[in-house]
Design a protein around this motif. Structure first.
Motif, PDB file in Angstrom:
ATOM      1  N   GLU A 126       0.982  -1.338   0.024  1.00  0.00           N
ATOM      2  CA  GLU A 126      -0.187  -0.002   0.067  1.00  0.00           C
ATOM      3  C   GLU A 126       0.876   1.185   0.061  1.00  0.00           C
ATOM      4  OE1 GLU A 126      -2.805  -0.043   3.247  1.00  0.00           O
ATOM      5  OE2 GLU A 126      -3.250   2.002   2.575  1.00  0.00           O
ATOM      6  N   GLU A 127       2.004   1.181   0.692  1.00  0.00           N
ATOM      7  CA  GLU A 127       2.668   2.412   0.811  1.00  0.00           C
ATOM      8  C   GLU A 127       3.362   2.674  -0.393  1.00  0.00           C
ATOM      9  OE1 GLU A 127       4.569   2.245   5.434  1.00  0.00           O
ATOM     10  OE2 GLU A 127       5.344   0.957   3.874  1.00  0.00           O
ATOM     11  N   ALA A 128       3.821   1.475  -1.146  1.00  0.00           N
ATOM     12  CA  ALA A 128       4.579   1.588  -2.366  1.00  0.00           C
ATOM     13  C   ALA A 128       3.568   2.218  -3.440  1.00  0.00           C
ATOM     14  CB  ALA A 128       4.933   0.071  -2.871  1.00  0.00           C
ATOM     15  N   TRP A 129       2.328   1.786  -3.388  1.00  0.00           N
ATOM     16  CA  TRP A 129       1.504   2.059  -4.441  1.00  0.00           C
ATOM     17  C   TRP A 129       1.335   3.689  -4.137  1.00  0.00           C
ATOM     18  CZ3 TRP A 129      -0.272   2.942  -8.859  1.00  0.00           C
ATOM     19  CH2 TRP A 129      -1.590   3.443  -9.111  1.00  0.00           C
ATOM     20  N   ASN A 130       1.141   4.163  -2.858  1.00  0.00           N
ATOM     21  CA  ASN A 130       0.906   5.772  -2.521  1.00  0.00           C
ATOM     22  C   ASN A 130       2.028   6.463  -3.017  1.00  0.00           C
ATOM     23  OD1 ASN A 130      -1.655   5.410  -1.362  1.00  0.00           O
ATOM     24  ND2 ASN A 130      -0.839   4.900   0.694  1.00  0.00           N
ATOM     25  N   GLU A 154       0.329  -2.732 -11.084  1.00  0.00           N
ATOM     26  CA  GLU A 154       1.187  -3.770 -11.365  1.00  0.00           C
ATOM     27  C   GLU A 154       2.686  -3.600 -11.463  1.00  0.00           C
ATOM     28  OE1 GLU A 154       0.657  -7.414 -14.523  1.00  0.00           O
ATOM     29  OE2 GLU A 154      -0.758  -6.091 -14.262  1.00  0.00           O
ATOM     30  N   LEU A 155       2.878  -2.283 -12.282  1.00  0.00           N
ATOM     31  CA  LEU A 155       4.327  -2.097 -12.194  1.00  0.00           C
ATOM     32  C   LEU A 155       5.198  -1.647 -10.906  1.00  0.00           C
ATOM     33  CD1 LEU A 155       6.089  -1.562 -14.727  1.00  0.00           C
ATOM     34  CD2 LEU A 155       5.513   0.762 -14.814  1.00  0.00           C
ATOM     35  N   ALA A 156       4.087  -1.098 -10.237  1.00  0.00           N
ATOM     36  CA  ALA A 156       4.509  -0.582  -8.751  1.00  0.00           C
ATOM     37  C   ALA A 156       5.011  -1.791  -8.087  1.00  0.00           C
ATOM     38  CB  ALA A 156       3.344   0.134  -8.009  1.00  0.00           C
ATOM     39  N   LYS A 157       3.996  -2.703  -8.083  1.00  0.00           N
ATOM     40  CA  LYS A 157       4.271  -4.189  -7.353  1.00  0.00           C
ATOM     41  C   LYS A 157       5.927  -4.522  -7.831  1.00  0.00           C
ATOM     42  CE  LYS A 157       0.238  -6.243  -6.729  1.00  0.00           C
ATOM     43  NZ  LYS A 157      -0.700  -7.268  -7.613  1.00  0.00           N
ATOM     44  N   LYS A 158       6.201  -4.471  -9.212  1.00  0.00           N
ATOM     45  CA  LYS A 158       7.492  -5.068  -9.620  1.00  0.00           C
ATOM     46  C   LYS A 158       8.893  -4.384  -8.903  1.00  0.00           C
ATOM     47  CE  LYS A 158       5.510  -7.436 -12.952  1.00  0.00           C
ATOM     48  NZ  LYS A 158       5.333  -8.824 -12.821  1.00  0.00           N
ATOM     49  N   CYS A 159       8.525  -3.252  -8.087  1.00  0.00           N
ATOM     50  CA  CYS A 159       9.749  -2.344  -7.741  1.00  0.00           C
ATOM     51  C   CYS A 159       9.816  -2.654  -6.475  1.00  0.00           C
ATOM     52  CB  CYS A 159       9.303  -0.865  -7.441  1.00  0.00           C
ATOM     53  SG  CYS A 159       9.251  -0.307  -9.221  1.00  0.00           S
ATOM     54  N   GLY A 160       9.459  -3.845  -5.862  1.00  0.00           N
ATOM     55  CA  GLY A 160       9.925  -4.543  -4.601  1.00  0.00           C
ATOM     56  C   GLY A 160       9.907  -3.567  -3.306  1.00  0.00           C
ATOM     57  N   GLY A 161       9.044  -2.593  -3.512  1.00  0.00           N
ATOM     58  CA  GLY A 161       8.912  -1.501  -2.159  1.00  0.00           C
ATOM     59  C   GLY A 161      10.321  -0.705  -2.062  1.00  0.00           C
ATOM     60  N   LEU A 162      11.080  -0.779  -2.962  1.00  0.00           N
ATOM     61  CA  LEU A 162      12.029  -0.016  -2.917  1.00  0.00           C
ATOM     62  C   LEU A 162      11.924   1.597  -3.504  1.00  0.00           C
ATOM     63  CD1 LEU A 162      15.567  -1.421  -4.260  1.00  0.00           C
ATOM     64  CD2 LEU A 162      14.923  -0.956  -2.060  1.00  0.00           C
ATOM     65  N   PRO A 163      11.960   2.582  -2.468  1.00  0.00           N
ATOM     66  CA  PRO A 163      11.585   3.807  -2.792  1.00  0.00           C
ATOM     67  C   PRO A 163      12.260   4.357  -4.079  1.00  0.00           C
ATOM     68  CG  PRO A 163      11.821   3.830  -0.339  1.00  0.00           C
ATOM     69  CD  PRO A 163      12.334   2.459  -0.895  1.00  0.00           C
TER      70      PRO A 163
END
Ligand code: ADP
Ligand code: MG
Length: 320
Positions: A126-130, A154-163
């Motif tokens: 959720e934080e990653a998407w925000n 979907e693309l945001a998910k691929k970023c593995g939560g890395l800011p």
């Protein structure tokens, strides 16, 4: 890397500067190419003590005396190896002197003898998407239709939560409303994660996505040029623009500023008023691109059995 350690430490540092007037807070960046003498010099310069002594041990003793009981908080950002603090002249477990350090390695924390450890975690979904949404929508022309939102999630998910990855990928997709390009981007990422064996390489592959999206050879070359500066170096805008002009990569000062702004806007460079910086992972990625380019070209020349390399054909060369 890219998880937010420096950002968090900087926040704590700024808070201390603001609130704790009786404490002397100092920030020193360590980086990969550290050695005791250089680090000692950096600390001495930062705390503002004059030491004319050349002997390392004596310098350490003078520095130690200067720091003890002075209510000092020293922040060492990005420590890679076990630093022998006593050799450096930084007192440990002494009243009035505290050390905050950031590192990618838990082992370093143990060896240095840190008393409290804080693991900086990646962002949850959720934080990653925000964060992705916030950066993506910074541009007034970008609209989030339902279809784009699905793709973007979907693309945001691929970023593995890395800011770092979320910022740069979201920024580079701003204004994009072509379904096919989104679909292709997601496919690219799938290929990347299938081909790469470990997370580290995956990160580079994700960061490289933003580099590829630049779609302008000159911009790419200007970005690559920045990795010639040492890690964590402040790259003064006036200075690099002159160099880019001299290299024929920019026409004039205005174009130089516009190039730097474009690179900062997509998070390939970090921007402050008068200088830019390259995040250490971005720099490693740029070096990888340079070296694969160099290897490929060298191979091509070898195959064609052409004599010495024509160095002018290389966009940028680093000599170690
Ligand atoms: N919590 C966060 N929210 C949004 N952006 C962040 C956050 N933490 C870090 N960033 C951004 O991510 C990038 C990498 O952060 P940084 O602190 O340099 O990572 P590290 O020091 O762990 O390599 C920077 O551009 C920073 O602004
Ligand atoms: Mg860092």
């Amino acid at each position: 890397g890219g998880v937010g350690k420096t950002t968090l430490a900087k926040h704590i540092y700024n808070q201390m500067l603001k609130n704790e007037s009786h404490v002397n807070v100092y920030w020193v960046t360590v980086s990969q190419d550290f050695n005791i003498r250089k680090l000692q010099d950096d600390i001495i310069r930062t705390v503002g003590v004059t030491i004319s002594e050349e002997n390392e041990e004596k310098r350490a003793a003078i520095l130690r005396n200067h720091l003890v009981e002075k209510n000092v908080v020293l922040v060492l950002d990005d420590v890679w190896d076990n630093i022998r603090l006593e050799k450096l002249g930084v007192p440990l477990r002494v009243k009035g002197c505290k050390l905050i350090l950031t590192t990618r390695s838990l082992d370093v924390c143990h060896k240095i003898g840190c008393q409290k450890l804080f693991k900086v975690n990646v962002l949850d979904e959720e934080e990653a998407w925000n964060l992705f949404k916030e950066i993506f929508l910074q541009d007034d022309h970008t609209v989030l239709t339902d279809t784009i939102e699905n793709h973007a999630k979907e693309l945001a998910k691929k970023c593995g939560g890395l800011p770092l990855a979320l910022n740069t990928v979201a920024a580079s997709m701003r204004g994009e409303n072509d379904d096919h390009i989104w679909g292709n981007a997601i496919k690219n990422f799938q290929n990347a994660s299938l081909q790469m064996e470990d997370l580290e390489n995956n990160v580079f592959e994700i960061l490289k996505f933003s580099y590829n999206r630049l779609n302008d050879q000159r911009l790419k070359e200007c970005f690559l040029y920045c990795c010639l500066y040492p890690e964590d170096h402040r790259i003064w805008k006036d200075e690099i623009i002159m160099k880019l002009i001299a290299e024929g990569l920019c026409e004039d000062i205005d174009e130089g500023h516009s190039v730097l702004k474009k690179l900062v806007d997509v998070f390939l460079l970090e921007g402050v008023e008068e200088y830019v910086k390259m995040h250490d992972l971005m720099r490693e990625m740029a070096l990888k691109i340079q070296s694969s380019w160099l290897n490929l070209s060298a191979l091509k020349f070898q195959r064609r059995n052409i004599g010495p390399l024509n160095w002018r054909e290389f966009p940028c060369i680093q000599v170690h």
